[in-house]
Structure formats: structure tokens, C-alpha cells
Enzyme design. Structure first.
Site, PDB file in Angstrom:
ATOM      1  N   SER A  57      -5.010  -0.245  -0.848  1.00  0.00           N
ATOM      2  CA  SER A  57      -3.701   0.333  -0.544  1.00  0.00           C
ATOM      3  C   SER A  57      -3.688   1.804  -0.949  1.00  0.00           C
ATOM      4  O   SER A  57      -4.349   2.204  -1.908  1.00  0.00           O
ATOM      5  CB  SER A  57      -2.605  -0.407  -1.298  1.00  0.00           C
ATOM      6  N   TYR A  80       0.411  -3.026  -9.098  1.00  0.00           N
ATOM      7  CA  TYR A  80      -0.181  -3.082  -7.759  1.00  0.00           C
ATOM      8  C   TYR A  80      -1.195  -1.939  -7.574  1.00  0.00           C
ATOM      9  O   TYR A  80      -2.295  -2.146  -7.041  1.00  0.00           O
ATOM     10  CB  TYR A  80       0.945  -2.989  -6.735  1.00  0.00           C
ATOM     11  N   LYS A  87      -5.094  -2.407  -6.797  1.00  0.00           N
ATOM     12  CA  LYS A  87      -5.665  -1.909  -5.538  1.00  0.00           C
ATOM     13  C   LYS A  87      -6.724  -0.826  -5.782  1.00  0.00           C
ATOM     14  O   LYS A  87      -7.720  -0.752  -5.057  1.00  0.00           O
ATOM     15  CB  LYS A  87      -4.542  -1.378  -4.640  1.00  0.00           C
TER      16      LYS A  87
END
Lengths: 248, 249
Positions: free
Chosen positions: B143, B156, B160
């Protein structure tokens, strides 16, 4: 730029007894900072630092696998010196294996210390920094998440995690004057090399334009810059110190 | 995409969003697709039905891919059904957004396990069959949040960017065996996940993205299929951003 000085500032350094960490502790103290030197092993190293810098360096043993270790280091700095300006995470732990043979325990062990340990101490350090509306956090990472590395998928993932975490956090806390950056050393002469394949040093020496490994003290100036007031317009950055290896 | 026909792919988290689009894209090139899902059997069955209706082959397989035994069962199912695994797409992921100082430890851990440890386990499980056939393609769906950070997503972003670290480390280990490992890093893509972001963040994002719109899952899937194809043989450890020009790293 004026010389980097840290008079009256207070720093917490994790991995304060490590190959690079102990040099960071010494460099900060030489430039006027009071430093909590967190360490897990090698108390001889931090005790020597304390002897050299007496009141300015306070060694504190802490195992970053313990949930409260980060808080302990920060609280020690606050109770002794009543402020915290700088956090430098320089702890390191490896458990090398090829992915095909890496156990889930090896995977989690490195993530626990390198990623979650870093997250935990950053959380502890942010409150006093937010109150003071000033802070510098520097994470010592490495080339692994940027360039890959053999037998270190866990280390590359954990350090990559530290980079991603640091950037997301940098966006959240920039408004408080807290800047978060990372120094990613390339191929450096450090204790961990003993665990690497014997072909590592000749290989690493050969691929770097400077034709030698870096020395731990060559990493320190970049750390000091990012830990200083001079880094006021730098946040979310990763600076490689890598002898021209990749140049990206 | 030339050379994909007849190959077998496992796509994790393929019941919806980007994973679903990747499964459909690969199937459109005559790849047989294992549609992995964790919770929603109905949606996974719909993906399989859509592939079959178009004349392709697919099978839904439930697995919690943070559990090694279930990962092994997932790979074993692909081997038992179609006799090979050529492609692994590590797509499954969750978000548990919160500002860092309010983030709960269990929300940190859940995202690291679901988005990062799962990819390690799946990659580990496909290495043996890929090495045996001296061919493999692994594409990790990372991401932009990992490369550039994102407010409210420290967990997150860690997972990622950790996945990007894993991509490069694994790539160095397995290229000699004909296994190519790369990643894509989508920016803001129109999915259910984006619906959970606060309005101010979505407004901000539209302002910083040169294309002035969010991407679609159909704009991500072809890039994944390319990296999963034989054509990507000399692209190693790359992170392909698909972000409307947001970051240009």
C-alpha cells in the site's frame, strides 16, 4: 550550520550498548545531552559510558519484549531530568534463516523486539514530547527493507514495519513539533556480522563503490543531525548511509 | 497477458475488493484461481460463479491465513485440485484505524498478523512446489500507506512497509530458482476499505492526487497480472505504485 549541540536536552537511546548505539550515546553526551542508555546485554559497555560521562549518562536495563520496557526508559528520563527531547531506537536483534526454514517463532521474535518494541517506546515518548511541543525521534533501521537481504526476511519485514510506522506517525504528530526520521545503514562492520555467512564481508566489500564496509561511527553524524533542532523541516524521511552501494 | 493460460494461482482475500478484481483478471487470462476467503462464503462463491460463467476455472477455499496449518491446507488444496501453484497473490488484509495514541494493542497486533505474517506464511508454503517446478510468481499487495504513511494507519503502514521489506528479502533468496517476487502499492482505491476513512482524509487525498480521483480495482488488477506473468522475469523486488500520481517515489 552551527555545530550540533544538545545542551540541556534529554535523550533516550535504546540499544545503548550496541555497536552503533553506544557511539550515539557518547556523541549525544559529548555534545551536552543527558542520556538514558537503555540496554539489554553488555552492561560493561554502558557502565564504561557512565564512567566517562558520569551524571550525563544513566544506563537502564530493559528488555523491549516486556510490554512496559519503553515506558520504564521514558519514565526514568522524566524522573531524573524532567523532560524528553530525543528518542533514538538503536536496539537490534536478529534470528537469521532462509524463508523456507524460518520458524514462526523466529519470525515473531524479531518482529516483537524490532517492530513492536519500537512502537511501544515511541508511544511512551510521545506524551512528554506533545506536552513540550517539541520532539525528535530517530529510528535506526537498515538496508534490509530497502534492498532485501539473504536469510533476513523477518528483519527486513520488521524494519520495513518501523519505516512505515514512522511515516504514518510523522504525519500524525507533525503539528506538535515532533519530527520522526530514520537512518538506514548499509553494510556496516558490527557485531551482527558474526552471524552472517562467511562470504558476506567479501561480497559486501566488493559491491560498494567505496570498496569497504562502513564503520559504526560513520552512521552517527546522520543520526545526530536528525536528532537535532536543525532537522526542523525533515520528517518521515529515511536516509541511507551506505557508501554509494545503491544510490537511490 | 501472454503465457498465463493454464497456470494456477492462489489469491488470498479474494472475495471482495482488490482481491476479487485480481481473481477475475487472472481468470480472464485462463488462469485457474483458488479464491481464498476467511469469512464471507457467499461473496467468494459469487466470484467463483462469475469466473465459471465466463468459462474459467475457480474454487473457493476458506482459510484463516494467519494459521500455518490452514495455510498449508490452502496450498495443498490447490496442488490436489490442479497439480501445481504458479502464482501466489498475497492480497488479504484488514485495517483497524485509529490515531496512534488511541490505538489498542490488539488492533496493532491484528493488523500485523493479518497483513504481514500471513504473507510470510503463504510465501513459505508455496516455495517448495515453486522450487520443484523452477518457476513461480509472488505478488504482494502492499500500500502507498506503507511507502508514504497515512494518518490513523500506523499499524497498517507498518504492516504494508513490512510487506515491502519481506518482498525484497524473499526476492533475493529465491530468484535463482526462477521465482520472481514483487509488490504493488495501490494508493487510494475505491473499495469498502476506503469507505471507512474519515471524510476530511478523503477530501485531503483527492486534493493531493494529481488525477483528482480515487482509483478503481480494475486499474490495479492488470498491474498485478503483469507482475504475475512470465513477462516479469527480469523485474525483481520491485514496488509498483498505482496511485494516480500521489507519491511518485
Amino acid at each position: 550550520m552551527s555545530a550540533l549541540t544538545f545542551h540541556n536536552q534529554v535523550a533516550v537511546v535504546t540499544g545503548g550498548s550496541g555497536s552503533i548505539g553506544h557511539l550515539i550515546v557518547a556523541a549525544l553526551a559529548e555534545r551536552g545531552a543527558n542520556v538514558v542508555a537503555g540496554y539489554h546485554q553488555h552492561d560493561v559497555v554502558v557502565n564504561a559510558l557512565q564512567k566517562t560521562f558520569s551524571e550525563q549518562v544513566l544506563p537502564v536495563q530493559a528488555d523491549l519484549r516486556e510490554p512496559d520496557a519503553g515506558q520504564l526508559l521514558v519514565d526514568t528520563a522524566l524522573s531524573r531530568w524532567n523532560r524528553l527531547d530525543i528518542l533514538i531506537t538503536a536496539h537490534s536483534m536478529i534470528a537469521n534463516a532462509p524463508v523456507a526454514e524460518m520458524s514462526l517463532e523466529q519470525w515473531h521474535a524479531v518482529l516483537q523486539v524490532m517492530l513492536r518494541g519500537t512502537m511501544g517506546i515511541c508511544r511512551a515518548a510521545l506524551r512528554p514530547m506533545q506536552r513540550a511541543r517539541y520532539g525528535r525521534i530517530v529510528t535506526l533501521t537498515g538496508y534490509q527493507p530497502l534492498a532485501g537481504a539473504l536469510d533476513q526476511a523477518n528483519y527486513a519485514a520488521a524494519l520495513g514495519g518501523v519505516l512505515g510506522f514512522g511515516k504514518a506517525l510523522a504525519r500524525e504528530v507533525a503539528a506538535w513539533g515532533i519530527n520522526i526520521n530514520s537512518v538506514a545503514p548499509g553494510l556496516i562492520e558490527r557485531a551482527q556480522i558474526a552471524a552472517f555467512d562467511p562470504s558476506y564481508v567479501p561480497w559486501a566489500t566488493n559491491i560498494v563503490p567505496l570498496k569497504r564496509l562502513g564503520k559504526p561511527n560513520e552512521v552517527v553524524p546522520t543520526v545526530l543531525l536528525l536528532a537535532s533542532e536543525a532537522a526542523s523541516y525533515m520528517t518521515g524521511q529515511t536516509i541511507m548511509v551506505e557508501g554509494g552501494w545503491r544510490m537511490v | 497477458m501472454r503465457g498465463l493460460a493454464g497456470q494456477v494461482a492462489i489469491v488470498t482475500g479474494a472475495s471482495r475488493g482488490i482481491g476479487r478484481a485480481i481473481a477475475l483478471e487472472l481468470a480472464s487470462w485462463d488462469v485457474k484461481v483458488i479464491v481464498n476467503y476467511q469469512h464471507n462464503a457467499t461473496l467468494a462463491a459469487e466470484v467463483v460463479a462469475a469466473i465459471q460463467a465466463a468459462g474459467g476455472s475457480a474454487q473457493a477455499v476458506q482459510a484463516d491465513i494467519t494459521q500455518p496449518a490452514q495455510v498449508q491446507a490452502l496450498v495443498d488444496t490447490a496442488l490436489a485440485t490442479w497439480g501445481a501453484v504458479h502464482i501466489l497473490i498475497n492480497n488479504a488484509g484488514i485495517t483497524r484505524d485509529a490515531l496512534f495514541m488511541r490505538m489498542k494493542d490488539h488492533d496493532w497486533d491484528a493488523v500485523i498478523e493479518a497483513d504481514l505474517t500471513s504473507a510470510f506464511l503463504c510465501a513459505q508454503a508455496v516455495l517448495a512446489p515453486m522450487r520443484q517446478q523452477r518457476y513461480g510468481r509472488i505478488v504482494n499487495v502492499a500500500s502507498l500507506a506503507g511507502l508514504a504513511g497515512n494518518v490513523g494507519q500506523t499499524n497498517y503502514a507498518a504492516a504494508k512497509m513490512g510487506l515491502i521489506g519481506l518482498t525484497k528479502a524473499l526476492a533475493r533468496e529465491v530468484t535463482a530458482d526462477g521465482i520472481v517476487v514483487n509488490a504493488v502499492a495501490p494508493g487510494y482505491i475505491q473499495t469498502e476499505m476506503i469507505e471507512t476513512l474519515p471524510q476530511w482524509l478523503r477530501t485531503w487525498a483527492l486534493d493531493v492526487i494529481p488525477l483528482k480521483r480515487f482509483g478503481t480495482v480494475e486499474e490495479v488488477a492488470p498491474a498485478v497480472a503483469f507482475l504475475a506473468s512470465p513477462a516479469a522475469a527480469y523485474i525483481i523486488g520491485h514496488v509498483l505504485t498505482i496511485d494516480g500520481g500521489w507519491v511518485m517515489p
